[in-house]
Design a protein around this motif. Structure first.
Motif, PDB file in Angstrom:
ATOM      1  N   SER A 363      29.904  27.692  43.604  1.00 11.15           N
ATOM      2  CA  SER A 363      30.640  26.877  44.573  1.00 11.15           C
ATOM      3  C   SER A 363      32.077  27.363  44.698  1.00 11.15           C
ATOM      4  N   ASP A 364      32.604  28.047  43.711  1.00 12.48           N
ATOM      5  CA  ASP A 364      33.915  28.678  43.875  1.00 12.48           C
ATOM      6  C   ASP A 364      33.832  29.755  44.947  1.00 12.48           C
ATOM      7  N   ARG A 365      32.740  30.512  44.932  1.00  7.30           N
ATOM      8  CA  ARG A 365      32.566  31.525  45.987  1.00  7.30           C
ATOM      9  C   ARG A 365      32.504  30.846  47.346  1.00  7.30           C
ATOM     10  N   GLN A 366      31.730  29.757  47.413  1.00  9.11           N
ATOM     11  CA  GLN A 366      31.577  29.035  48.688  1.00  9.11           C
ATOM     12  C   GLN A 366      32.942  28.606  49.247  1.00  9.11           C
ATOM     13  N   PHE A 367      33.837  28.148  48.365  1.00  9.37           N
ATOM     14  CA  PHE A 367      35.113  27.616  48.843  1.00  9.37           C
ATOM     15  C   PHE A 367      36.259  28.627  48.734  1.00  9.37           C
ATOM     16  N   GLY A 368      35.911  29.903  48.531  1.00 11.51           N
ATOM     17  CA  GLY A 368      36.931  30.950  48.637  1.00 11.51           C
ATOM     18  C   GLY A 368      37.793  31.178  47.410  1.00 11.51           C
ATOM     19  N   TYR A 369      37.331  30.750  46.228  1.00  6.67           N
ATOM     20  CA  TYR A 369      38.120  31.017  45.025  1.00  6.67           C
ATOM     21  C   TYR A 369      37.774  32.388  44.447  1.00  6.67           C
ATOM     22  N   VAL A 370      38.785  33.062  43.908  1.00  5.29           N
ATOM     23  CA  VAL A 370      38.559  34.333  43.217  1.00  5.29           C
ATOM     24  C   VAL A 370      39.300  34.283  41.888  1.00  5.29           C
ATOM     25  N   HIS A 371      38.937  35.179  40.994  1.00  8.64           N
ATOM     26  CA  HIS A 371      39.670  35.311  39.733  1.00  8.64           C
ATOM     27  C   HIS A 371      40.737  36.388  39.972  1.00  8.64           C
ATOM     28  N   SER A 372      41.977  35.967  40.015  1.00 10.81           N
ATOM     29  CA  SER A 372      43.021  36.862  40.525  1.00 10.81           C
ATOM     30  C   SER A 372      43.310  38.048  39.600  1.00 10.81           C
ATOM     31  N   CYS A 373      42.878  37.956  38.330  1.00  4.12           N
ATOM     32  CA  CYS A 373      43.148  39.074  37.418  1.00  4.12           C
ATOM     33  C   CYS A 373      42.262  40.278  37.715  1.00  4.12           C
ATOM     34  N   VAL A 374      41.173  40.074  38.446  1.00  3.90           N
ATOM     35  CA  VAL A 374      40.275  41.191  38.784  1.00  3.90           C
ATOM     36  C   VAL A 374      40.037  41.257  40.294  1.00  3.90           C
ATOM     37  N   SER A 375      41.008  40.710  41.071  1.00  2.86           N
ATOM     38  CA  SER A 375      40.886  40.748  42.530  1.00  2.86           C
ATOM     39  C   SER A 375      42.011  41.593  43.080  1.00  2.86           C
ATOM     40  N   PHE A 376      41.656  42.465  44.037  1.00  2.00           N
ATOM     41  CA  PHE A 376      42.628  43.424  44.565  1.00  2.00           C
ATOM     42  C   PHE A 376      42.745  43.199  46.059  1.00  2.00           C
ATOM     43  N   PRO A 377      43.980  43.045  46.571  1.00  2.00           N
ATOM     44  CA  PRO A 377      44.133  42.757  48.001  1.00  2.00           C
ATOM     45  C   PRO A 377      43.676  43.931  48.865  1.00  2.00           C
ATOM     46  N   VAL A 378      42.882  43.649  49.893  1.00  2.00           N
ATOM     47  CA  VAL A 378      42.501  44.693  50.850  1.00  2.00           C
ATOM     48  C   VAL A 378      42.842  44.265  52.275  1.00  2.00           C
ATOM     49  N   ALA A 379      43.655  43.215  52.406  1.00  2.00           N
ATOM     50  CA  ALA A 379      44.144  42.747  53.704  1.00  2.00           C
ATOM     51  C   ALA A 379      45.335  41.841  53.411  1.00  2.00           C
ATOM     52  N   ASP A 380      46.085  41.491  54.437  1.00  2.00           N
ATOM     53  CA  ASP A 380      47.136  40.487  54.244  1.00  2.00           C
ATOM     54  C   ASP A 380      46.464  39.179  53.837  1.00  2.00           C
ATOM     55  N   LEU A 381      47.136  38.424  52.965  1.00  2.00           N
ATOM     56  CA  LEU A 381      46.483  37.244  52.404  1.00  2.00           C
ATOM     57  C   LEU A 381      47.347  35.996  52.547  1.00  2.00           C
ATOM     58  N   GLU A 382      46.657  34.850  52.621  1.00  2.00           N
ATOM     59  CA  GLU A 382      47.309  33.571  52.365  1.00  2.00           C
ATOM     60  C   GLU A 382      46.554  32.959  51.208  1.00  2.00           C
ATOM     61  N   ILE A 383      47.259  32.574  50.154  1.00  2.00           N
ATOM     62  CA  ILE A 383      46.553  32.039  48.987  1.00  2.00           C
ATOM     63  C   ILE A 383      47.161  30.710  48.519  1.00  2.00           C
ATOM     64  N   LEU A 384      46.347  30.002  47.751  1.00  2.00           N
ATOM     65  CA  LEU A 384      46.774  28.729  47.166  1.00  2.00           C
ATOM     66  C   LEU A 384      46.619  28.868  45.662  1.00  2.00           C
ATOM     67  N   LEU A 385      47.699  28.676  44.928  1.00  2.00           N
ATOM     68  CA  LEU A 385      47.608  28.832  43.469  1.00  2.00           C
ATOM     69  C   LEU A 385      46.974  27.593  42.841  1.00  2.00           C
TER      70      LEU A 385
END
Ligand SMILES: Cc1cc2nc3c(=O)[nH]c(=O)nc-3n(C[C@H](O)[C@H](O)[C@H](O)COP(=O)(O)OP(=O)(O)OC[C@H]3O[C@@H](n4cnc5c(N)ncnc54)[C@H](O)[C@@H]3O)c2cc1C
Ligand code: FES
Lengths: 385, 500
Positions: A363-385
């Motif tokens: 359900s984290d995938r469903q709602f757009g959550y990622v683990h930021s320590c192993v996520s690499f930006p490939v586009a401009d982003l808007e994020i919520l901490l």
């Protein structure tokens, strides 16, 4: 309802009496104040204050730091677990996980063993700057890589690469020092024999104890080197351990080692459930990773808007978490390997690359959550901490 | 200083629906959660290729879209139904005993009765009488309280007046003569935390009624999906959530809430706080003792802490059928006792003959675990207190010793399980304490004695102005009650705001 009807229910008066009695002889909950925190801190403190009591040179690129607790208490851990160190270096608040390399029966201190990482921010600091007596802040022990007596076999086949020897050093020492009924085969891969950490110690334990079998495997041996060379192959493992049944396999080392060794083990017919892999940080060269969008280069920079407020710049080749830390943002972390989900952030728009194996809840995938320590930006982003 | 219309402390079921309920009405709400993920009990965690469900065994009160239950209606009003997929379980529960005894009940009144009649022909009349009473009681209860009858009376609602406060075992003893049958129909005590001689009949009647009438459900993606969906709605309605951010203090002055202070030392101004933390934590730790009104601690002192749990999460590298698991909800019983004697194993650390619930979600939802695998969650109730006396250095050893005993109990019925274990995690009362922050790791709030039911206790209200509670600590525990408790707390705040 005008008047509460429950007062007319059968048994009402008896209950009123019961309430009076129970209050009269009741519990004083004031004593429970802080009881939860106190109890939990004995096993899982979120922060520990340590200081360095000893620095031990291991190899030319490796040192062991012996850490004692400033208040005298160290929580127990399972051989194979790590602590995260929290540091502030050149204005950047960050953390790094290090496996406890000392055995759990050594209750007076924890040892962590640090190998130099080229251009590494924290490893170089710990190797070059810190001195005996310096203070350090850490997490409590954490991690899932340990021998689970409920379903792991008593014979452990361990495959280590480089600093991946640390959990096995803790396990081996516990086995021999506590006389556990377990046997270990340890295959330890290194470029040169000189890089092999704990080599003398492991060899002598292997000589003295029948249940400890240590085998260094050298990739680029010097001339005349006797002993196995090259990679740790299925054939080599099979030759040393014999029948693979009733053995559990443990791997700890860089991603490249897993990519090579796991298929080798599978070729021996070892089922998935018998193969345990430790976490080992984010992949070093993410742009070479299967599935990475080819057109994006490591140095490409993307704009990341955080919590609807400030926009920061983040490089494609660097974990999102690090970019946030460098800009002074507060982000929680522990394993920095994708496993613990402490660093979860929500991607409101844009896209990151996160390797498929990262254990993100459905359900984290469903709602757009990622683990930021192993996520690499490939586009401009808007994020919520 | 930051300022919010309301602050919600804790993102468990109660905290989530409370904050979503307020944000929906346009309030500026801050939700603070100590852990890194919303849900409290209603969560999941990953090990290897498995995502383990932590707490949800059988969701009650859902009903179908055609015949919605109270929970479905509440979730619809929050606007989260479209983001979720619910899975109906066809079985009510199964019972397994080591001597080979087996009973499998479907969530259907006629079929429950016919299966029981077949197994217990000599109790045919009693079985029918029991379910008639369950239904009669539940319908009267709903008419009087849920539909708020303006002029209720004993004549209209004889079962309600007679049985609401009556201990369940007395009712069972009157109806049944076969002790086995009596105990089989009491197994749900495990969902409530007290043996049937200490619980009122009302609880059993309502549980049977809601599970049979509205069916037990599970959720695709587990209870975490529900927690995430509510959080998402809250955020999209303008709410602010902070994770990894506990609350250290609730500031109270002149008997009213002024704000909160977070563990990071941030001061936040607000006139309304809804606490999803326990009353024990709220009144002894979060509010300064001089601001706690007289009588609060005395009132609370009359209540006792519910048990915690010992839980094992196992991922298998095969499908449930291969292990002989054919039902979702399985009670493993090692005897037929449902008296005070069941409290003895709950009060000790070790495991031997306790009642356990084993849920295998993959039976009703084959997508729950990865293809070709399945998972079970096995839980037994344990008071936290004996676990708190274990020296830390002994903790891991004792935890594995207990887990080994639990595994043997499972093996006694499903002999092949150990051969297929791919992942296995153990949660003790101390684990629950760590993740919920509740005293003694209590998972069901205060014990659910009749004297501590909502009729007799302050529930969500506090004598401190602006402070409300939304959790399993205010009365009934479980998913449905706590989700609804949050909705009610939100309504109380809205009502108060409108009246000012
Ligand atoms: C093993 C297990 C099995 C269960 N099975 C079922 C079942 O099958 N069906 C069912 O209906 N129910 C079941 N339950 C019970 C059900 O999960 C709970 O009753 C319900 O989820 C409790 O919700 P709550 O709103 O009280 O919040 P909780 O889940 O108790 O969460 C409280 C939250 O507040 C946070 N918090 C506490 N203090 C602070 C602070 N100072 N600052 C910030 N945050 C704080 C905590 O971190 C936590 O997230 C089960 C529970 C467990 C543990
Ligand atoms: S820090 Fe553990 S998943 Fe990112």
């Amino acid at each position: 309802m005008k008047k509460p009807i429950f007062k007319e229910f059968d048994g009402y008066n008896g209950i009123v009496e019961e309430i009076e009695t129970s209050r009269k002889y009741g519990t004083d909950y004031a004593v429970y104040r802080d009881s939860v925190d106190k109890q939990i801190n004995l096993l899982h403190p979120s922060r520990m204050k340590l200081h360095i009591s000893e620095i031990i040179d291991e190899t030319s690129s490796t040192k062991t730091l012996r850490l004692v607790s400033q208040d005298g208490y160290l929580p127990p851990f399972l051989a194979g677990q790590y602590i995260a160190l929290f540091l502030e270096l050149s204005g950047i608040r960050t953390s790094r996980p290090y496996t406890i390399s000392s055995p759990p029966n050594q209750t007076g201190f924890y040892e962590i063993t640090i190998r130099r990482v080229e251009d590494g921010l924290v490893s170089n600091y710990l190797l070059d700057e810190v001195k005996k007596g310096d203070g350090l802040e850490s997490s409590g022990p954490a991690g899932q890589f340990y021998h689970n007596p409920l379903f792991h076999d008593r014979t452990m086949v361990c495959i280590a690469g480089g600093s991946g020897i640390t959990p096995f050093r803790s396990m081996i020492r516990e086995i021999v020092e506590c006389g556990l009924e377990r046997a270990i085969y340890i295959f330890y891969g290194n470029k040169n024999l000189n890089d092999a950490i704990f080599h003398d110690e492991l060899r002598s334990l292997s000589d003295r104890f029948e249940n400890i079998n240590y085998l260094p495997v050298i990739e680029e041996p010097q001339e005349g080197y006797e002993g196995p060379t090259g990679f740790i192959t299925g054939d080599l493992i099979r030759e040393i351990i014999g029948e693979p049944a009733e053995k559990t396999f443990y791997l700890c080392g860089p991603q490249g080692m897993y990519d090579f060794c796991v298929p080798e083990l599978e070729r021996l017919g070892i089922p998935k459930r018998k193969i345990r892999k430790d976490v080992y940080g984010a992949p070093a060269h993410i742009c070479d990773y299967p599935g990475w969008p080819e057109e994006i280069k490591a140095d490409e920079v993307f704009a990341v808007k955080v919590d609807g407020g400030p926009t920061i710049e983040a490089r494609a080749g660097e974990p999102l978490m690090l970019a946030l830390e460098k800009k002074g943002m507060k982000i929680s972390s522990l394993c920095r390997s994708g496993e613990c989900s402490k660093c979860r952030v929500k991607i409101l728009s844009g896209k990151v690359f996160q390797p498929a194996w990262v254990p993100v809840r459905k359900s984290d995938r469903q709602f757009g959550y990622v683990h930021s320590c192993v996520s690499f930006p490939v586009a401009d982003l808007e994020i919520l901490l | 200083m930051e300022k919010y219309d309301a602050v919600v402390i804790g993102a468990g079921n109660g905290g989530l629906t409370a904050s979503a309920g307020l944000a929906r009405k346009g309030l500026n709400v801050l939700l603070l959660e100590r852990h890194n993920i919303p849900g409290g009990c209603a969560t999941s965690f990953c090990r290897g290729r498995f995502e383990f469900e932590v707490a949800l065994h059988q969701l009650s009160g859902m009903g179908t879209p055609e015949k919605p239950g109270p929970l479905r209606m509440s979730l619809a009003s929050l606007g989260v139904l479209d983001d979720l997929e619910f899975v109906e379980m066809s079985d009510l529960f199964s019972v397994w005993m080591p001597d080979g005894f087996r009973l499998a009940l479907k969530a259907d009144k006629t079929r429950v009765i016919s299966v029981l009649e077949e197994k217990f022909p000599h109790q045919k009349e009693a079985i029918n009488r029991f379910f008639d009473l369950v239904y009669k009681y539940a319908n009267e209860m709903l008419a009087a309280f849920f539909f708020k009858d303006p002029s209720p009376s004993r004549e209209k609602y004889p079962a309600l007046y007679k049985y609401a406060f009556k201990p369940a075992n007395e009712v069972m003893d009157d109806i049944f003569s076969d002790p086995l049958l009596k105990n089989l129909l009491s197994v749900y005590w495990g969902y409530l935390g007290l043996p049937p001689n200490r619980l009122s009949f009302a609880y059993f009647a309502m549980l049977f009624f809601v599970y049979i009438e509205f069916k037990p459900f599970h959720i695709k993606g587990g209870s975490q999906a529900l927690s995430n969906a509510i959080t998402n709605k809250f955020l999209s309605n303008g709410g602010t959530a902070r994770f990894n951010c506990g609350v250290k203090k609730i500031i109270v002055k002149n008997g009213a809430v002024q704000g909160v202070i977070t563990e990071d030392g941030d001061h936040i101004e607000t006139k309304y706080v809804i606490s999803n933390a326990s009353q024990v934590t709220t009144y002894t730790q979060l509010v300064d003792s001089e601001e706690v009104p007289d009588g609060v601690l005395r009132e609370m002192g009359g209540r006792s802490l519910s048990p915690s749990a010992f839980t094992m999460f196992i991922g298998f590298d095969c499908e449930p059928g291969e292990l002989g698991i054919t039902e979702t909800t399985n009670f493993l019983l090692d005897g037929i006792d449902a008296t005070d004697r069941v409290l003895n194993p709950m009060r000790r650390v070790d495991i031997s003959d306790e009642t356990m619930v084993m849920s295998c979600y993959d039976v009703s939802d084959p997508d729950f675990s990865p293809p070709g695998t399945c998972q079970v969650n096995i839980v037994t109730l344990k008071y936290g207190e004996p676990w708190m006396r274990i020296p830390p250095t002994q903790y891991h050893r004792i935890k594995y010793r207990c887990a080994e005993s639990m595994l043997r109990r499972i093996e006694a019925i499903f002999p092949d399980v150990r051969k297929h274990i791919e992942e296995l995690e153990v949660a003790t009362p101390l684990t629950h304490m760590r993740y919920l922050g509740h005293p003694n790791g209590a998972i069901y709030g205060f014990e659910q004695y009749t004297k501590d039911s909502m009729f007799f206790q302050p529930g969500r209200h506090s004598p401190i102005g602006g402070l409300y509670f939304a959790s399993g600590w205010i009365g009934d525990c479980g998913f449905q009650p706590t989700l609804q408790a949050g909705m009610s707390a939100a309504k109380s705040v809205l009502r108060k705001l409108n009246s000012n």
